[in-house]
Design an enzyme around this catalytic site. Structure first.
Site, PDB file in Angstrom:
ATOM      1  N   ARG A   1       0.823  -1.228   0.000  1.00  0.00           N
ATOM      2  CA  ARG A   1       0.000   0.000   0.000  1.00  0.00           C
ATOM      3  C   ARG A   1       0.848   1.265   0.000  1.00  0.00           C
ATOM      4  O   ARG A   1       0.541   2.249   0.682  1.00  0.00           O
ATOM      5  CB  ARG A   1      -0.961   0.019   1.202  1.00  0.00           C
ATOM      6  CG  ARG A   1      -1.857  -1.170   1.312  1.00  0.00           C
ATOM      7  CD  ARG A   1      -2.826  -1.317   0.133  1.00  0.00           C
ATOM      8  NE  ARG A   1      -3.530  -2.571   0.249  1.00  0.00           N
ATOM      9  CZ  ARG A   1      -3.122  -3.702  -0.348  1.00  0.00           C
ATOM     10  NH1 ARG A   1      -2.065  -3.721  -1.147  1.00  0.00           N
ATOM     11  NH2 ARG A   1      -3.784  -4.817  -0.193  1.00  0.00           N
TER      12      ARG A   1
ATOM     13  N   SER B   1     -10.024   0.887   3.702  1.00  0.00           N
ATOM     14  CA  SER B   1      -9.340   0.561   4.959  1.00  0.00           C
ATOM     15  C   SER B   1      -8.783   1.820   5.594  1.00  0.00           C
ATOM     16  O   SER B   1      -8.128   2.630   4.940  1.00  0.00           O
ATOM     17  CB  SER B   1      -8.183  -0.397   4.696  1.00  0.00           C
ATOM     18  OG  SER B   1      -8.690  -1.611   4.208  1.00  0.00           O
TER      19      SER B   1
ATOM     20  N   GLU C   1      -3.773   3.961   6.484  1.00  0.00           N
ATOM     21  CA  GLU C   1      -3.656   3.650   5.058  1.00  0.00           C
ATOM     22  C   GLU C   1      -4.244   4.818   4.248  1.00  0.00           C
ATOM     23  O   GLU C   1      -3.736   5.164   3.192  1.00  0.00           O
ATOM     24  CB  GLU C   1      -4.413   2.358   4.734  1.00  0.00           C
ATOM     25  CG  GLU C   1      -4.345   1.973   3.257  1.00  0.00           C
ATOM     26  CD  GLU C   1      -4.821   0.550   2.998  1.00  0.00           C
ATOM     27  OE1 GLU C   1      -4.542  -0.358   3.822  1.00  0.00           O
ATOM     28  OE2 GLU C   1      -5.481   0.342   1.965  1.00  0.00           O
TER      29      GLU C   1
HETATM   30  C1  LIG Z   1     -15.450   0.319  -0.338  1.00  0.00           C
HETATM   31  C2  LIG Z   1     -13.966   0.424  -0.568  1.00  0.00           C
HETATM   32  C3  LIG Z   1     -13.210  -0.730  -0.697  1.00  0.00           C
HETATM   33  C4  LIG Z   1     -11.825  -0.643  -0.886  1.00  0.00           C
HETATM   34  N1  LIG Z   1     -11.106  -1.803  -1.000  1.00  0.00           N
HETATM   35  C5  LIG Z   1      -9.785  -1.719  -1.207  1.00  0.00           C
HETATM   36  C6  LIG Z   1      -9.004  -2.921  -1.337  1.00  0.00           C
HETATM   37  O1  LIG Z   1      -9.502  -4.030  -1.299  1.00  0.00           O
HETATM   38  N2  LIG Z   1      -7.669  -2.800  -1.544  1.00  0.00           N
HETATM   39  C7  LIG Z   1      -7.059  -1.578  -1.623  1.00  0.00           C
HETATM   40  O2  LIG Z   1      -5.830  -1.531  -1.826  1.00  0.00           O
HETATM   41  N3  LIG Z   1      -7.775  -0.431  -1.501  1.00  0.00           N
HETATM   42  C8  LIG Z   1      -9.106  -0.479  -1.295  1.00  0.00           C
HETATM   43  N4  LIG Z   1      -9.822   0.675  -1.164  1.00  0.00           N
HETATM   44  C9  LIG Z   1      -9.133   1.971  -1.203  1.00  0.00           C
HETATM   45  C10 LIG Z   1      -9.041   2.615  -2.586  1.00  0.00           C
HETATM   46  O3  LIG Z   1     -10.131   2.185  -3.399  1.00  0.00           O
HETATM   47  C11 LIG Z   1      -7.724   2.283  -3.292  1.00  0.00           C
HETATM   48  O4  LIG Z   1      -6.615   2.742  -2.581  1.00  0.00           O
HETATM   49  C12 LIG Z   1      -7.711   2.886  -4.711  1.00  0.00           C
HETATM   50  O5  LIG Z   1      -6.601   2.383  -5.420  1.00  0.00           O
HETATM   51  C13 LIG Z   1      -7.622   4.415  -4.691  1.00  0.00           C
HETATM   52  O6  LIG Z   1      -7.823   4.839  -6.005  1.00  0.00           O
HETATM   53  P1  LIG Z   1      -8.435   6.241  -6.356  1.00  0.00           P
HETATM   54  O7  LIG Z   1      -8.316   6.410  -7.808  1.00  0.00           O
HETATM   55  O8  LIG Z   1      -9.782   6.419  -5.766  1.00  0.00           O
HETATM   56  O9  LIG Z   1      -7.388   7.201  -5.645  1.00  0.00           O
HETATM   57  P2  LIG Z   1      -7.709   8.364  -4.631  1.00  0.00           P
HETATM   58  O10 LIG Z   1      -8.356   7.788  -3.439  1.00  0.00           O
HETATM   59  O11 LIG Z   1      -8.386   9.467  -5.344  1.00  0.00           O
HETATM   60  O12 LIG Z   1      -6.226   8.829  -4.256  1.00  0.00           O
HETATM   61  C14 LIG Z   1      -5.426   7.990  -3.451  1.00  0.00           C
HETATM   62  C15 LIG Z   1      -3.975   8.505  -3.564  1.00  0.00           C
HETATM   63  O13 LIG Z   1      -3.534   8.278  -4.893  1.00  0.00           O
HETATM   64  C16 LIG Z   1      -3.104   9.499  -5.486  1.00  0.00           C
HETATM   65  N5  LIG Z   1      -3.478   9.454  -6.898  1.00  0.00           N
HETATM   66  C17 LIG Z   1      -4.693   9.214  -7.425  1.00  0.00           C
HETATM   67  N6  LIG Z   1      -4.636   9.236  -8.758  1.00  0.00           N
HETATM   68  C18 LIG Z   1      -3.333   9.479  -9.084  1.00  0.00           C
HETATM   69  C19 LIG Z   1      -2.639   9.652 -10.302  1.00  0.00           C
HETATM   70  N7  LIG Z   1      -3.249   9.543 -11.491  1.00  0.00           N
HETATM   71  N8  LIG Z   1      -1.316   9.930 -10.247  1.00  0.00           N
HETATM   72  C20 LIG Z   1      -0.660  10.057  -9.062  1.00  0.00           C
HETATM   73  N9  LIG Z   1      -1.283   9.914  -7.875  1.00  0.00           N
HETATM   74  C21 LIG Z   1      -2.605   9.630  -7.886  1.00  0.00           C
HETATM   75  C22 LIG Z   1      -3.855  10.586  -4.721  1.00  0.00           C
HETATM   76  O14 LIG Z   1      -3.174  11.842  -4.803  1.00  0.00           O
HETATM   77  C23 LIG Z   1      -3.850  10.017  -3.322  1.00  0.00           C
HETATM   78  O15 LIG Z   1      -2.609  10.280  -2.709  1.00  0.00           O
HETATM   79  C24 LIG Z   1     -11.204   0.625  -0.960  1.00  0.00           C
HETATM   80  C25 LIG Z   1     -11.987   1.792  -0.859  1.00  0.00           C
HETATM   81  C26 LIG Z   1     -13.343   1.695  -0.654  1.00  0.00           C
HETATM   82  C27 LIG Z   1     -14.154   2.964  -0.548  1.00  0.00           C
END
Ligand SMILES: Cc1cc2nc3c(=O)[nH]c(=O)nc-3n(C[C@H](O)[C@H](O)[C@H](O)COP(=O)(O)OP(=O)(O)OC[C@H]3O[C@@H](n4cnc5c(N)ncnc54)[C@H](O)[C@@H]3O)c2cc1C
Length: 294
Positions: free
Chosen positions: A161, A210, A281
């Protein structure tokens, strides 16, 4: 460059639904538009915060004095060539999985319940069911105000992560190497994984995934917090999920302050009762670190 939106509430850009206004929001549709936005931020000495689906972000109630960037258009498109799926950093995991299945390519099923984007997955090295981004990622195109370069998973520094991507570095495109698999097999695997999720996690509530990373050892953060008796515990409009104690739900009208108060209490209890120092996280935007445990 596309026009900037001003004072967009981060509550609209995050799955937990909290957070004050972003100073400016850019929604670049192409690489030149992205570079222009990053250069503008540099000229105005503004920090940059990229947001995907905001599914792992907790943003300050006071808002964020930064340029928030959300990738759209070409930067969220997906294509397949042989066994490589190429996706814009803003492409959702759901669309990538759908395209992979249509092309008879497997290996990305683990992401079916991760509600994020390709860029967010690379930044977090997101993962589930024993797999993560580092297993499928071939390379990622990282863009800054100064230029762009393709980086390997090693150069991205992917760990549990975590990546070594710095603030202001934007993942604009990724390439995943997948393996031939029948669409029916992919569909069955996804159905099984989604059903398992629904049984154990609050999939129909507003959360940011998480809260804490799992500490080393066999006992997960959720189990520790459950043993602390915190399931269902609430502060203001935020509540530790009655279904899984490593999730905070927006039970109605929650603020980021409410979520932070719950996180602080959860860390204190885990330390007092189990001697474990839980590390968050969730990504903080415009928020100082949680108080140190004494
Ligand atoms: C119901 C639920 C279930 C989940 N289950 C999991 C799971 O099983 N496993 C898991 O690992 N995570 C899980 N997550 C957390 C989350 O979905 C992941 O971490 C996901 O990868 C985040 O992606 P995002 O595009 O929404 O990023 P965001 O949440 O928008 O951003 C997260 C981070 O990534 C950075 N970021 C986003 N896009 C970019 C980009 N293009 N370039 C550079 N940096 C960027 C942001 O600046 C921030 O620091 C869950 C979340 C929810 C709500």
């Amino acid at each position: 460059m596309t026009a900037l939106d001003r004072d967009v509430p981060l509550a609209r850009l995050t799955t937990i639904g909290t957070g004050g206004p972003a100073r400016a929001l850019a929604r670049p549709q192409s690489l030149p538009e992205l570079v222009a936005a990053l250069r503008l931020a540099r000229e105005e000495a503004l920090g940059v915060f990229v947001v995907g689906l905001g599914s792992n972000v907790l943003a300050s109630d006071e808002g964020l004095d930064a340029l928030v960037v959300r990738l759209e258009g070409e930067l969220a498109s997906v294509s397949v060539a042989e066994d490589v799926l190429e996706a814009g950093g803003g492409a959702t995991n759901a669309v990538c999985l759908h395209r992979a299945r249509g092309a008879g390519l497997g290996g990305f099923e683990f992401a079916c319940a991760i509600p994020g984007t390709a860029g967010g997955g690379a930044f977090m090295n997101a993962g589930a069911y024993g797999s993560d981004w580092s297993e499928v990622l071939v390379r990622a195109l990282v863009v800054t105000a100064d230029g762009e370069e393709w980086r390997s998973p090693e150069a991205l520094g992917l760990e549990y992560r975590h990546s070594a991507l710095a603030s202001g570095e934007v993942v604009a495109r990724v390439e995943y190497r997948l393996v031939p698999r029948s669409p029916d097999e992919i569909k069955a695997t996804v159905a099984d994984l989604v059903a398992r999720r629904k049984d154990t996690q609050p999939t129909n509530k507003r959360t940011f995934g998480s809260v804490f990373k799992n500490p080393p050892g066999d006992v997960g953060a959720g189990q520790i917090l459950e043993l602390c008796g915190l399931k269902g515990h609430g502060i203001g409009g935020a509540m530790i999920s009655p279904k899984h104690a490593n999730f905070i739900e927006n039970a109605g009208g929650a603020t980021t302050e409410d979520c932070l108060a719950l996180m602080t209490e959860a860390r204190r209890r885990a330390r007092e009762e189990f001697g474990v120092e839980l590390q968050r996280e969730v990504v903080f935007a415009g928020i100082p670190e949680l108080p140190a445990l004494t």
